[in-house]
Every structure is written in structure tokens, then in C-alpha cells.
Design an enzyme around this catalytic site. Structure first.
Site, mmCIF file in Angstrom:
data_model
loop_
_atom_site.group_PDB
_atom_site.id
_atom_site.type_symbol
_atom_site.label_atom_id
_atom_site.label_comp_id
_atom_site.label_asym_id
_atom_site.label_seq_id
_atom_site.Cartn_x
_atom_site.Cartn_y
_atom_site.Cartn_z
ATOM 1 N N LYS A 180 0.777 -1.179 -0.015
ATOM 2 C CA LYS A 180 -0.017 -0.139 0.153
ATOM 3 C C LYS A 180 0.978 1.130 -0.075
ATOM 4 O O LYS A 180 0.586 2.242 -0.742
ATOM 5 C CB LYS A 180 -0.961 -0.053 1.193
ATOM 6 C CG LYS A 180 -1.969 1.096 1.360
ATOM 7 C CD LYS A 180 -2.650 1.539 -0.004
ATOM 8 C CE LYS A 180 -3.493 2.572 0.134
ATOM 9 N NZ LYS A 180 -4.559 2.855 1.072
ATOM 10 N N LYS A 207 -0.510 11.558 5.304
ATOM 11 C CA LYS A 207 -0.187 10.480 6.207
ATOM 12 C C LYS A 207 0.339 9.275 5.700
ATOM 13 O O LYS A 207 1.414 8.672 6.013
ATOM 14 C CB LYS A 207 -1.714 10.139 6.931
ATOM 15 C CG LYS A 207 -1.442 8.949 8.001
ATOM 16 C CD LYS A 207 -1.872 7.577 7.434
ATOM 17 C CE LYS A 207 -3.271 7.378 7.169
ATOM 18 N NZ LYS A 207 -3.946 6.268 6.842
#
Length: 295
Positions: free
Chosen positions: A170, A238
């Protein structure tokens, strides 16, 4: 199956609804009560807390903003590991640090709870259309057990390695996505500054080697400066931090990733955090002095 679903936000809410539609018995919990009410309206059950959602579940899914929330929900007293019975399968679909996924898996093993890290790509549209790409870390046996559940929310579902591997994939996904958005933004600025119609130019790029899923889905909205969030810059900021930390952990240099992370951070500092990550165009425009510095 009997499912507990924790985190009914922009992504989690439609995912939980798809699981209900697939015939699963879903109890969901979110810190915002309205989210539970929405699940109940879709045929699920609004739980009154984490323990209530988890109790008796065959599978527990967490879809939370970041690692502190996962640690609180899963590891804290009264959380998932305190409540779930032996043999329960915990699928964390949040995007968090790989080391947190490994920590959760190790803690769960002591209680004979199975764990997969299964972050997703596809954004809000992918969640709503049940077309997410899901990258899964954990054992092959647990992956096979999870597939019937994951197939209700995703199209591309791949076991990528042991615990934490899903989060590494990811991170790689997010650095590529961020980089492409930055380059498309620069292409638009170059085309427009040169007096070329950007929409026409991007149509040509999309049909050649420069073509990408981002150009396919986002080129028109970027040219039109429509930045309603499918995935907010705040969240991509983030994720870029996760990518940089993973690079340091692996001992590798990712210079382009560092630059993209700074562009994303600049967008957040400029006040664009609540906009879609395609709003990197606004950052590049301001760096080129082509728009006023206002949101």
C-alpha cells in the site's frame, strides 16, 4: 458469516453495506452514532461499542484512520483482542505502518486470533462500487478463509506476503499515485502556460504510453479544478509518511518519493488538506505563480 465491522467512515460505511448485501450478518460500530444508524438502515446492526460489535463474530474488520486508532481499538483493554474468541479472523483494512500490523499479529497469536493486514486502493468510489484493490499480508491459509468476505468489497484481491506485506504494498501504491498526480499537475500547468488546451493535450497523453488510471479518471476534473474529495490530501500526507518510514526501515533511498511527500505536505500547509489529492495541481500552480495563494 457473522461479522463485526469497526470504522464506518467514508470507506467503511459502503464496505459494510456491501457485506450486508452479500448476505453476511454485520454488526458495525463507529464513534459517530449516525454511521451506525446508516448501517442499520442498510440491514446491518448498529453496535454500541467495540466489544458489542466483536462479540460472537467469525470475522472482525477494522477500517480506521491511522495506527493510533488501530492500536486503541485492537490492543487496548476491552478492544478486539480482549473480546474476540480463539479462531476469530481479524482483517485490518486500515492503511497504517507495517510494524503496527506485525505488532497486532504477534499480540493476536498469543490469543489464537488470526490476523491479516489488508489495506485497500480505489478511494471512495472504489468502496462504493465494491471494486477496491486489496493487498493482503498474512498466512496463505488465513487469506483463503478471508477471500469470500473480501470478494464482497473488492475486485483485485492478492496475497502479497507475510504480516505487514500488505502495508508495504500500500505504501508503494501511495507513492506511485502521489507521483502521478504531481506529474499530471505539472503537465497541466505546462500546457496552459504554453497556450495549449490542457484537456485536449491530456486526451492525447491518456491514449499513449503516459496513460494511467489517474489520467483516465481524473484528467477532466483536474482541468476543471473540481477537487471534491475522493481521497483527501490530509490522508495522503499520512500515507507518504508511512512510505518514507518504510523506506528508512528497509534501508533504501526513494528520492522522488521524498519530493512528492514535500508537495503533499505543501498542499496541506497551504490549506488544501480537505481537498482531493488531485489538488496537488493547486500547489504546482502556486509554485509557478499562476494563481493567488488562497483556498
Amino acid at each position: 458469516m457473522k461479522l463485526g465491522f469497526i470504522g464506518l467512515g467514508v470507506m467503511g460505511a459502503p464496505m459494510a453495506a456491501h457485506l450486508v448485501a452479500a448476505g453476511h450478518d454485520v454488526s458495525g460500530y463507529d464513534v459517530h452514532p449516525a454511521a451506525g444508524e446508516k448501517l442499520a438502515a442498510a440491514g446491518g446492526r448498529a453496535a454500541n461499542g467495540v466489544a458489542d460489535a466483536v462479540a460472537g463474530a467469525d470475522v472482525v474488520i477494522t477500517m480506521l484512520p491511522n495506527h493510533p486508532q488501530v492500536e486503541e481499538v485492537v490492543l487496548a483493554a476491552g478492544g478486539v483482542l480482549d473480546t474476540a474468541g480463539p479462531g476469530t479472523l481479524l482483517i485490518d483494512m486500515s492503511t497504517i505502518r507495517p510494524e503496527t500490523s506485525i505488532e497486532v499479529a504477534n499480540a493476536a497469536a498469543d490469543k489464537k486470533i488470526r490476523v491479516l493486514d489488508a489495506p485497500v486502493s480505489g478511494g471512495q468510489a472504489g468502496a462504493e462500487q465494491a471494486s477496491l484493490s486489496i493487498m493482503v499480508g498474512g498466512t496463505e491459509e488465513d487469506f483463503e478463509a478471508a477471500e469470500p468476505v473480501l470478494e464482497a468489497v473488492g475486485k483485485t484481491i492478492v496475497h502479497v506476503g507475510p504480516h505487514g506485506a500488505g502495508q508495504v504494498v500500500k505504501a508503494a501504491n501511495q507513492l506511485v499515485v502521489g507521483g502521478i498526480y504531481g506529474l499530471v499537475a505539472e503537465a497541466i500547468v505546462l500546457l496552459e502556460a504554453s497556450g495549449v488546451d490542457a484537456a485536449t493535450g491530456l486526451d492525447v497523453l491518456a491514449g499513449g504510453l503516459a496513460g494511467s488510471r489517474i489520467l483516465e479518471l481524473k484528467r477532466r476534473s483536474m482541468v476543471d479544478r473540481k477537487f471534491a474529495p475522493g481521497f483527501r490530501i490530509d490522508l495522503h500526507h499520512k500515507d507518504m509518511g508511512i512510505a518514507l518510514a518504510a523506506a528508512r526501515q528497509a534501508g533504501v533511498a526513494l528520492p522522488l518519493t521524498g519530493l512528492v511527500a514535500q508537495l503533499v505536505a505543501a498542499g496541506r500547509a497551504m490549506g488544501y488538506g480537505s481537498l482531493d489529492h488531485s489538488a496537488l495541481l493547486k500547489v504546482v500552480e502556486q509554485l509557478s505563480g499562476r494563481v493567488p495563494a488562497e483556498v
